[in-house]
Design a protein around this motif. Structure first.
Motif, PDB file in Angstrom:
ATOM      1  N   PRO A  33      34.747  25.047  46.827  1.00 27.81           N
ATOM      2  CA  PRO A  33      34.311  26.529  46.721  1.00 27.81           C
ATOM      3  C   PRO A  33      34.934  27.518  45.753  1.00 27.81           C
ATOM      4  O   PRO A  33      34.196  28.332  45.203  1.00 27.81           O
ATOM      5  N   ALA A  34      36.090  27.383  45.426  1.00 27.48           N
ATOM      6  CA  ALA A  34      36.768  28.035  44.257  1.00 27.48           C
ATOM      7  C   ALA A  34      35.830  27.993  42.960  1.00 27.48           C
ATOM      8  O   ALA A  34      35.849  29.105  42.308  1.00 27.48           O
TER       9      ALA A  34
ATOM     10  N   GLN B   2      32.249  29.770  42.903  1.00 28.10           N
ATOM     11  CA  GLN B   2      32.252  31.136  43.056  1.00 28.10           C
ATOM     12  C   GLN B   2      32.083  31.707  41.624  1.00 28.10           C
ATOM     13  O   GLN B   2      32.753  31.402  40.731  1.00 28.10           O
ATOM     14  N   THR B   3      31.202  32.701  41.466  1.00 26.41           N
ATOM     15  CA  THR B   3      30.882  32.994  40.305  1.00 26.41           C
ATOM     16  C   THR B   3      31.460  34.569  39.843  1.00 26.41           C
ATOM     17  O   THR B   3      31.332  34.890  38.676  1.00 26.41           O
TER      18      THR B   3
ATOM     19  N   VAL C 214      36.164  39.375  44.280  1.00 29.07           N
ATOM     20  CA  VAL C 214      35.835  38.682  45.833  1.00 29.07           C
ATOM     21  C   VAL C 214      37.128  39.087  46.665  1.00 29.07           C
ATOM     22  O   VAL C 214      36.368  39.317  48.047  1.00 29.07           O
TER      23      VAL C 214
ATOM     24  N   ARG D 154      32.849  40.589  54.109  1.00 32.36           N
ATOM     25  CA  ARG D 154      32.092  39.395  54.316  1.00 32.36           C
ATOM     26  C   ARG D 154      31.755  39.262  56.062  1.00 32.36           C
ATOM     27  O   ARG D 154      32.802  39.230  56.503  1.00 32.36           O
TER      28      ARG D 154
ATOM     29  N   GLU E 198      31.933  29.262  53.860  1.00 32.53           N
ATOM     30  CA  GLU E 198      32.290  29.264  52.358  1.00 32.53           C
ATOM     31  C   GLU E 198      31.124  29.397  51.423  1.00 32.53           C
ATOM     32  O   GLU E 198      30.835  30.008  50.804  1.00 32.53           O
ATOM     33  N   LYS E 199      30.133  28.290  51.697  1.00 28.34           N
ATOM     34  CA  LYS E 199      28.915  28.228  50.865  1.00 28.34           C
ATOM     35  C   LYS E 199      28.045  29.583  51.019  1.00 28.34           C
ATOM     36  O   LYS E 199      27.536  29.859  49.981  1.00 28.34           O
TER      37      LYS E 199
ATOM     38  N   ILE F  87      29.625  32.180  49.028  1.00 26.86           N
ATOM     39  CA  ILE F  87      29.001  32.030  47.667  1.00 26.86           C
ATOM     40  C   ILE F  87      27.602  32.475  47.265  1.00 26.86           C
ATOM     41  O   ILE F  87      27.567  33.250  46.376  1.00 26.86           O
TER      42      ILE F  87
ATOM     43  N   CYS G  61      27.358  36.069  47.395  1.00 31.14           N
ATOM     44  CA  CYS G  61      27.936  36.937  46.205  1.00 31.14           C
ATOM     45  C   CYS G  61      26.778  36.773  45.213  1.00 31.14           C
ATOM     46  O   CYS G  61      26.968  37.644  44.259  1.00 31.14           O
ATOM     47  N   LYS G  62      26.277  35.720  44.889  1.00 28.90           N
ATOM     48  CA  LYS G  62      25.116  35.649  43.905  1.00 28.90           C
ATOM     49  C   LYS G  62      24.047  36.334  44.237  1.00 28.90           C
ATOM     50  O   LYS G  62      23.503  36.786  43.154  1.00 28.90           O
TER      51      LYS G  62
END
Lengths: 271, 158
Positions: free
Chosen positions: A77-78, A81-82, A88, A93, A141-142, A145, A148-149
């Motif tokens: 996951p780390a 992350q973009t 972050v 969340r 977590e996925k 991410i 975030c995208k």
């Protein structure tokens, strides 16, 4: 793979690069990181994979039996992350929907977890993401991410509410949202509440007609709150088809309207 | 003659079809509504012409001598591949004529409903009012409030 962990983006951002040894490798006595001891071990592993050794004694898919490293082909996951960690950590969340879904395979049922997360900074950026994994925390977590995208800008009036009434439909879900004065609060469906909170919208009244499916409410809101930049009916501009999320024009703020008409919108507060 | 549906449909559909220009029948009302759209910034120019095309000279000569062949041509505006006008609809219908006095027009300009079915004007939305005044026959809703005139609310555009 190990060189990437030590010197790649993850290392720059200070990600934890300790590797957990999988149960199967411990079982087979391969505890050293990296390559197999001999090519024979590698071939045996491949044979086990091909022969269906992933099925346990009860003829069920054994989700914990993996011949290779657990995370050999998937980034952690780390790494996926973009955004940088300092950004972050400031994001809100909300994993709003968590469902246990099942795929019926030839060898039986394969359960996994589906999570939908809304991420936002409370200052106009909001995004939604979906993630699936056999373990719930990894699915969360996925999905974070992916959210975030998907972050995009919401134009707000006085940084607190909408510019105009919004009436939108996603499938059978019809969402109606209205701007409200300062101090009114978010008087709306709980899903809309969290989306607005993440986006930084503070005063709204809303009603959901028809289906109240959470996933559809969230997607309907996000499609219409964000203005969008892609030209309508043009896909992404480089050959891909347009998605459902790109449909429509979204909300247009005062500055946009003034620019496209070439006129100032007079202060129409009639006294 | 109140026929705001025709011009509303023509302009809205022309914008959605991404046309460069649209022709509407040449009447006083249509000219007035288009002038208000021009003042509000929805269209970029108006030209008299005929069914063949925009041309002020043709308007006066052989084809233009027939009233039925005369047209007003409007140049439509787009920005970033998006039309500047997305919706235009008639408010007052033959089945239900909507006449509003100054207070009611003020209500729709300030975010409240009026005449039961007329929704408030959103940000950037305009409405055209036909008054009984000789000097100011057709007005935009907020202009009508400023001048203290009421009348028939013909159409809305946003």
């Amino acid at each position: 793979m190990d060189a990437l962990r030590q010197s790649g983006t993850a290392a720059e951002w200070g990600a934890d690069d300790s590797q957990a040894t999988s149960r199967s490798r411990r079982r087979r006595g391969q505890v050293d990181d990296g390559q197999y001891e001999t090519p024979l071990d590698e071939a045996l592993d491949l044979q086990a994979w091909n022969s269906g050794d992933l099925v346990n004694d009860f003829e069920q898919w054994d989700q914990h039996a993996t011949p290779l490293e657990e995370t050999s082909s998937l980034p952690s996951p780390a790494e996926a992350q973009t955004l940088p960690p300092n950004v972050v950590s400031t994001l809100m969340r909300f994993p709003l929907i968590s469902k246990r879904v099942v795929q019926q395979g030839g060898k039986g049922r394969m359960p996994s977890w589906y999570v939908l997360t809304v991420a936002g900074n409370g200052q106009g950026l909001v995004g939604v993401g979906e993630g699936k994994d056999t373990e719930n925390p990894r699915a969360i977590e996925k999905s974070f991410i992916a959210a975030c995208k998907d972050l995009d800008w919401v134009d707000r009036f006085e940084d607190r509410t909408l510019w105009n009434e919004i009436d939108t439909k996603w499938g059978s879900t019809r969402v109606l949202m209205r701007p409200r004065p300062m101090g009114f609060g978010l008087r709306c469906n709980p899903f809309i509440h969290q989306v607005c909170k993440a986006a930084g919208i503070k005063d709204i009244s809303a009603k959901v007609y028809g289906s109240r499916n959470g996933m559809n409410i969230i997607k309907a809101c996000l499609r219409v709150l964000r203005g969008g930049h892609a030209p309508p009916m043009m896909g992404d501009g480089v050959g891909r088809k347009g998605t459902r999320m790109d449909k429509g024009y979204g909300m247009r703020g005062r500055e946009n309207i003034e620019r496209e008409r070439g006129r100032w919108l007079a202060d129409n507060r009639l006294r | 003659m109140p026929r705001a549906h025709d011009i509303s449909a023509r302009i809205q559909n022309a914008f959605r079809a991404r046309l460069a220009q649209v022709a509407v029948p040449h009447t006083t009302q249509n000219l007035a509504i288009l002038s208000i759209l021009l003042q509000s910034g929805f269209v970029s120019s108006l030209t008299r012409g005929t069914v063949a095309g925009p041309s002020p000279t043709a308007f006066d000569t052989c084809m233009g001598k027939l009233e039925s062949k005369r047209r007003i041509w409007a140049d439509l505006k787009y920005r970033d591949d998006r039309p500047v006008l997305t919706n235009m609809a008639a408010i007052s219908k033959p089945s239900n004529r909507i006449y509003m006095d100054v207070d009611e027009i003020k209500r729709i300009c300030t975010g409240r409903r009026a005449a039961w079915i007329v929704r408030p004007l959103q940000m950037g939305e305009i409405a055209v009012v036909r008054t009984r005044s000789k000097e100011n026959r057709f007005l935009e809703a907020r202009e009508a409030v400023r001048l203290g005139l009421g009348g028939e609310v013909l159409c809305r555009a946003r």
